[in-house]
Enzyme design. Structure first.
Site, PDB file in Angstrom:
ATOM      1  N   LYS A 174     -48.795 -15.792 -51.037  1.00 52.05           N
ATOM      2  CA  LYS A 174     -47.683 -16.304 -50.241  1.00 52.05           C
ATOM      3  C   LYS A 174     -48.157 -16.718 -48.843  1.00 52.05           C
ATOM      4  CE  LYS A 174     -44.722 -13.706 -48.093  1.00 52.05           C
ATOM      5  NZ  LYS A 174     -43.667 -12.718 -47.749  1.00 52.05           N
ATOM      6  N   ASP A 182     -40.958 -16.373 -50.832  1.00 54.31           N
ATOM      7  CA  ASP A 182     -40.635 -15.070 -50.256  1.00 54.31           C
ATOM      8  C   ASP A 182     -39.338 -14.566 -50.870  1.00 54.31           C
ATOM      9  OD1 ASP A 182     -38.680 -16.639 -49.119  1.00 54.31           O
ATOM     10  OD2 ASP A 182     -39.010 -15.940 -47.065  1.00 54.31           O
TER      11      ASP A 182
END
Length: 211
Positions: free
Chosen positions: A120, A138
């Protein structure tokens, strides 16, 4: 959800916010990398409070190494997991200097080899600092993608892969920011603002709130 509906969703999001970007404050790829490292399980606002004090003092790998772990922790102590994150910063700076001449690499593989950098974080840096059309999923994006029906998945990677597959290419560069902002301010976890949502009529969420 079909392609036509997805296209309309992102068309509306683009009309509302033509030039979206992260709410993290940064002026270089390295500053963004450090800010994202600090942002895990923390708000962008809380990270900005730290970095607006830290970066004027040290905003390069060498400068942060010269500052040292204890001093870095003095700046970051208001953020959760600050001890671990501060160690990651030191180790990341060491690697950048040893392997990348102090520059932030522009491939996911090289970024993920840095201390504390997962998929991420790497995707955020690739998208926001280097303009690559990747998707950093997220909690906000995971929630919005599943709720709306844009891309349903049981885990973050499954949602990421489906978003990359199904979002029309013309929207892919900015989709990450649109979805995060939509999840942060409209499609909230506990109280989604469905009554003011600009994609309410296109959303497949079964628990829509009303006034």
């Amino acid at each position: 959800m079909n392609k036509q509906i997805r296209t309309e969703i992102f068309t509306r999001l683009r009309e509302q916010n033509p030039h979206p970007t992260t709410e993290l404050e940064f002026s270089s790829p390295f500053e963004l990398l450090i800010a994202v490292l600090l942002s895990a399980q923390a708000t962008d606002k809380s990270v900005n409070k730290v970095t607006t004090k830290l970066f004027p003092v040290a905003n390069t790998p060498q400068a942060l190494l010269d500052l040292g772990l204890e001093e870095i922790m003095a700046y970051t102590q208001s953020i959760g997991l600050y001890k671990t994150k501060s160690k990651h910063i030191i180790e990341t700076c060491q690697t950048l200097l040893a392997k990348h001449n102090g520059e932030v690499p522009q491939t996911r593989e090289e970024l993920e080899a840095l201390s504390g950098v997962g998929r991420k974080t790497a995707n955020v840096v690739l998208n926001t600092a280097f303009g690559q059309p990747v998707m950093a999923v997220d909690t906000h994006i995971f929630r919005v993608a599943n709720r709306t029906g844009i891309a349903r998945g049981k885990n973050v990677r499954e949602v990421e892969d489906k978003l990359m597959k199904h979002i029309p290419k013309e929207f892919l560069m900015d989709a990450h920011h649109w979805l995060i902002l939509h999840g942060r301010y409209t499609c909230k976890a506990l109280k989604p603002q469905c009554q003011t949502c600009l994609i309410n009529d296109l959303c497949e969420y079964g628990g829509k709130t009303t006034l």
